[in-house]
Every structure is written in C-alpha cells, then in structure tokens.
Enzyme design. Structure first.
Site, PDB file in Angstrom:
ATOM      1  CG  ASN A   9      -1.759   1.181   1.410  1.00  0.00           C
ATOM      2  OD1 ASN A   9      -1.853   2.006   0.501  1.00  0.00           O
ATOM      3  ND2 ASN A   9      -2.393   1.302   2.563  1.00  0.00           N
ATOM      4  CE  LYS A  11      -0.193   3.142   4.756  1.00  0.00           C
ATOM      5  NZ  LYS A  11      -0.076   3.198   6.197  1.00  0.00           N
ATOM      6  CG  HIS A  94      -5.744   1.733   5.172  1.00  0.00           C
ATOM      7  ND1 HIS A  94      -5.301   2.705   6.037  1.00  0.00           N
ATOM      8  CD2 HIS A  94      -4.739   0.828   5.061  1.00  0.00           C
ATOM      9  CE1 HIS A  94      -4.076   2.395   6.432  1.00  0.00           C
ATOM     10  NE2 HIS A  94      -3.709   1.264   5.853  1.00  0.00           N
ATOM     11  CD  GLU A  96      -2.925   5.367   6.765  1.00  0.00           C
ATOM     12  OE1 GLU A  96      -2.901   5.445   5.526  1.00  0.00           O
ATOM     13  OE2 GLU A  96      -2.007   4.804   7.428  1.00  0.00           O
ATOM     14  CD  GLU A 166      -3.587  -2.737   7.300  1.00  0.00           C
ATOM     15  OE1 GLU A 166      -2.452  -2.893   6.861  1.00  0.00           O
ATOM     16  OE2 GLU A 166      -4.292  -1.747   7.031  1.00  0.00           O
ATOM     17  N   GLY A 172       2.417   1.964  10.830  1.00  0.00           N
ATOM     18  CA  GLY A 172       3.360   3.068  10.686  1.00  0.00           C
ATOM     19  C   GLY A 172       4.052   3.448  11.983  1.00  0.00           C
ATOM     20  CB  SER A 212       5.206  -2.090  11.962  1.00  0.00           C
ATOM     21  OG  SER A 212       4.780  -0.771  12.213  1.00  0.00           O
TER      22      SER A 212
HETATM   23  P1  PGA Z   1       2.855   0.065   7.678  1.00  0.00           P
HETATM   24  O1  PGA Z   1       1.397   0.280   7.064  1.00  0.00           O
HETATM   25  O2  PGA Z   1       3.393  -1.207   7.086  1.00  0.00           O
HETATM   26  O3  PGA Z   1       3.635   1.272   7.257  1.00  0.00           O
HETATM   27  O4  PGA Z   1       2.701  -0.042   9.160  1.00  0.00           O
HETATM   28  C1  PGA Z   1       0.509  -0.800   6.886  1.00  0.00           C
HETATM   29  C2  PGA Z   1      -0.774  -0.291   6.262  1.00  0.00           C
HETATM   30  O5  PGA Z   1      -1.210   0.814   6.597  1.00  0.00           O
HETATM   31  O6  PGA Z   1      -1.383  -0.975   5.423  1.00  0.00           O
END
Ligand code: PGA
Length: 251
Positions: A9, A11, A94, A96, A166, A172, A212
């Site tokens: 992803n 983003k 997601h 976010e 997730e 992140g 992560s």
């Molecule tokens: P990350 O993000 O691997 O940077 O923690 C995962 C995601 O948001 O899908």
C-alpha cells in the site's frame, strides 16, 4: 486452497516518475511464484502501473473508491472507472480512511456491495485501536467491523473478498503485533466467519496481517497458520524490502 498474498500500500506517496522508478525496480526483483503480489499506487498512477505490469505477474489495486456508480461526487472515483483502466481490486476501509475520512462500517458495507457488483475483489481492512486492546475489547471491535461491514453479503460472493487485519496501533508505528497476537486474532476471525457463514468459506478466505511488517519480522508472522500474507505500507516503497517480504513468505 486459500491464496498467499502480499500487497504493498503506497498510500499518498510516489508521483508519476517515482512510481515509474519503483515499478521498474520491482520488476527486476525475483519474486516468489507462490505468492500473489499486489501493489496499490495512488489513483493518478493506476493506469500507468497497470500498463507497466501487464507482462509481469504483479497485480495492481486501488486504495479506495466511491460507492456510487457515477454522479455529482466531486473528487471521487467509481468502480467502473477503476475497471476502465484495468484495475479489478480495491482496498476498502483502511484505518486511515476510517480515521481521517470518516468511513464507517455502514458506508463500507455500501462500498463492498459496489465493488462486488462491479466484479472487483475487495481487500477489506479492519482492526482495533490501542485503547480497544488495552480495555480488552479488541475481539468485539473486530467482530463488529466484520459483521457490520461485510456479513450482509451473499455467501457466494466471498470469493471477491480478501481480509486485512491491521491493528491501528501497529500501523506506521514500528510497533508490530507479535506473531502470536496476529495468529490469535486471525484464528478468531476465521472462527467468526465459520459461525456466520460456513467452515468452507472461513477456510478459503485469505486473511492478511498489516502493521509495521518488515523484512526482519515477515517470515515469523507469515509462518503462523492463519496468516495468509500481509498488507505492507512503509516497506512497500522500497523494492528490495518489499521483495524480501514477499520472498520471506514464498520460500
Ligand atoms: P505500515 O502500514 O506497514 O507502514 O505499518 C501498513 C498499512 O497501513 O497498510
């Protein structure tokens, strides 16, 4: 047999030339054939990514879409628009999108329907926040997200669904769920689906872990029996790291 999947992803990262560069690097990597590899560039790069990866075995997914088929929804993109540029997968819900754009379970239920109607595969994301876990209600939160967002679909449509658990506290942050925490939740998710639908559906749906995931921890997380892959954020922006994560799984 359920599929092994690793999806990157991106983003809101990578303009066109950065995307060209990253895709070219990715195509040079030796990626395990056992894993379905997917990348999720921003909307502006979807068409380019589709064209660039046509001859490869890497799939392209959108990061979001609107639930309506068309109309006065300034700034939005529909399922049929995605299909028109070769995209047949979409990430929905997601964390976010839920946190910054107010996406609710009810809205996501509509998006899931729109994706299925347009014959897209939906990578449906969900997961608890840190406070939920601290209060011991993470299983309830996940069950509600699944039941309100997804459990209205016809049993025959589960082949359109990939799940991505997730935990918000791990996205992140550098903080990963332990492989045991991931396995415990993935097993719970599968049992919840088996109860609501059937054991067959529960056994066939791929459940990805996200939060992560890095080359250093991927093999251990993917080694758990109910973890069928990963949704990778930060580490997917580096072709070598992303390839190492894919291959941690496939080998
Ligand atoms: P990350 O993000 O691997 O940077 O923690 C995962 C995601 O948001 O899908």
């Amino acid at each position: 047999m359920r599929r092994k999947i690793v999806a990157g992803n991106w983003k809101m990262n990578c303009d066109l030339s950065e995307a060209e560069h990253l895709l070219a690097e990715l195509k040079r990597e030796n990626l395990s054939k056992e894993v379905s590899v997917i990348v999720a560039p921003p909307f502006t790069n979807l068409h380019h990514a589709f064209e660039s990866l046509k001859e490869s075995e890497i799939f392209v997914t959108a990061q979001n879409m609107h639930q309506a088929t068309s109309g006065a929804y300034t700034g939005e993109v529909s399922a049929s628009m995605l299909r028109s540029v070769g995209i047949n997968i979409v990430i929905l819900g997601h964390s976010e999108r839920r946190a910054y754009f107010g996406e609710t379970n009810a809205l996501l239920a509509e998006k899931v329907d729109a994706a299925i109607t347009a014959n897209l595969t939906a990578i449906f994301c969900f997961g608890e926040e840190l406070e939920d876990r601290k209060q011991g209600r993470h299983f309830d939160v996940v069950k509600t997200q699944l039941s309100e967002g997804l459990f209205h679909i016809d049993p025959s449509k589960w082949s359109h669904i990939v799940l991505a658990y997730e935990p918000v506290w791990a996205i992140g942050t550098g903080e990963t769920a332990t492989p045991e925490q991931a396995q415990e939740m993935h097993q719970f998710i599968r049992e919840t689906i088996a109860t609501a639908f059937s054991k067959t559906i529960a056994n066939e749906v791929s459940i990805l872990y996200g939060g992560s995931v890095k080359p250093a921890n991927a093999a251990e997380i993917f080694g758990k029996p109910d973890v069928d892959g990963g949704l990778i954020g930060g580490a997917s922006l580096n072709a070598k790291d992303f390839a190492a994560i894919v291959n941690a799984f496939g080998n």
